[in-house]
Design a protein around this motif. Structure first.
Motif: not given
Ligand code: NAD
Length: 367
Positions: A339, A82, A286-289, A67, A69-72, A299, A283
């Motif tokens: 980066y 999630n 980290h989140g959806s950045a 999966k 990431p998905i924004t909450t 990354n 998953e």
């Protein structure tokens, strides 16, 4: 025979990360039939739901998902998908290895850090039992507590207090602590540390600690100890080498996972697995950045290593080891990395998400 896997592409940077991870996993030669599904804010905008029924149906069928990431949305909007997925499929254990790969910049360089966070995934303050400020049922609950427990009633006014409930059970704790010990045995680890705040929350964290101590007796070959969560955070920053497998209730597990990810080089390199008795969702921590969405910048390591954990779960140990080594080699070489893995974040030699995946695939193909 090919493995059936659901690929949930997520939102924000999710789709580009999933594409990179999928290509790297396919490059191991393991045959996977990917069932690609969409969830998150992008599909919400089109269909009115952030979690279409087809996603749930697919996981019911494959019992294994990778999966993105998905924004909450914070404070309002839909509840966390999630959390929904973890609860819907009984994915009670979140396992997050935090390992320092040579070449990753970290603040800690005494010894390589190698921690595993085992986080309870279904109970605690994430159970979603919440009472909104100003609602009649919240006032009723406040009155109920005052009537039952005059010494410990909520001091503030009925109109200005919201409440979140923290349930922790014997059975929920037992299975996560057993999971931590079983993981320790299977992966030849030496110690399990239970993390809590039992000095303050005697009936929730206290129960967690009491249950953990009881379960530990069944595993005499593994050392057991406990730490209060605030002390744990300080110790992890100062002497992470003293720790091995940590088992925590949901909220502390979430927070300490990010702390441990920071210790080993940041969210970009921290993978995760949500595992239950009948399935698993892999998953990144980290989140959806979202600020980097569509920029081919972030990354892909955390999601690729989550794919590595998935391969292990599917019994593809050898392919998993090759994939991990290819990632480690590319990071150690330091040339084709994003980066965040460069000495300076504005390093012009940093490559994009896609190009880092290309370098990992080239390593895999070189053997
Ligand atoms: P985030 O993890 O998305 O990003 C925080 C910062 O970490 C980013 O600004 C970036 O600098 C860095 N970062 C994250 N991933 C990176 C990567 N792969 N490579 C390089 N740098 C990376 O956290 P956030 O901004 O707090 O959350 C954004 C959204 O993601 C929120 O809506 C949150 O709820 C959601 N979220 C989802 C999951 C999940 O899907 N499991 C997990 C955590 C957060």
């Amino acid at each position: 025979m090919a493995h059936e896997v659901t690929l949930i592409t997520g939102d924000g940077t999710g789709p580009e990360l999933c594409e990179a991870a999928r290509r790297c996993i396919d490059a191991t030669g393991v045959r996977i039939n990917w069932d690609v599904q969409e969830a998150g804010i992008d599909v919400m905008a089109r269909t009115g739901t952030p979690l279409p029924e087809a996603v749930l149906k697919s996981i019911e069928r494959t019992r294994c998902a990778l999966k993105g990431p998905i924004t909450t949305p914070v404070g309002s909007g839909f509840r966390s998908i999630n959390v929904h997925l973890r609860q819907a499929f009984g994915l009670y254990a979140c396992i997050r290895p935090c390992k320092q790969y040579p070449g990753v910049r970290t603040f800690f360089d005494r010894v390589p850090i190698d921690l595993v966070i085992v986080r309870e995934n279904t109970e605690d303050l994430y159970a979603g039992i919440e009472f909104e400020r100003g609602k009649p049922e919240t006032a009723e609950l406040i009155d109920f507590i005052a009537a039952r427990s005059p010494q410990r009633r909520i001091q503030t006014g009925r109109e200005e207090t919201g409440i979140s409930i923290k349930p922790i059970s014997v059975s929920g704790t037992e299975r996560i602590v057993r999971c931590a010990f079983d993981y320790a045995i299977k992966n030849k680890r030496r110690k399990v540390t239970a993390v809590h705040k039992a000095n303050i929350m005697k009936y929730s964290d206290g129960l967690f600690l009491e249950t953990a101590r009881r379960v530990a007796v069944d595993y005499p070959q593994i050392e057991f100890e406990d730490r209060i969560v605030d002390n744990m955070c300080m110790q992890l920053v100062q002497k992470p080498e003293l720790y091995d497998v940590l088992v925590l209730p949901n909220l502390y597990g979430d927070i300490v996972s990010d702390l441990a990810a920071g210790l080993v080089g940041g969210l970009g390199v921290a993978p995760g697995a949500n595992i239950g008795d009948n399935g698993a969702v892999f998953e990144a921590t980290h989140g959806s950045a979202p600020k980097y969405k569509g920029q081919n910048k972030v990354n892909p390591t955390a999601l690729i290593l989550s794919g590595m954990l998935m391969l292990r779960y599917l019994g593809e140990e050898e392919a998993a080891a090759r994939l991990e080594q290819a990632v480690a080699d590319v990071i150690a070489e330091g040339k084709h990395v994003t980066y965040d893995l460069k000495p300076h974040r504005d390093d012009p030699t940093a490559v994009g998400t896609r190009e880092m995946a290309d370098a990992i695939i080239a390593r895999l193909q070189r053997g």
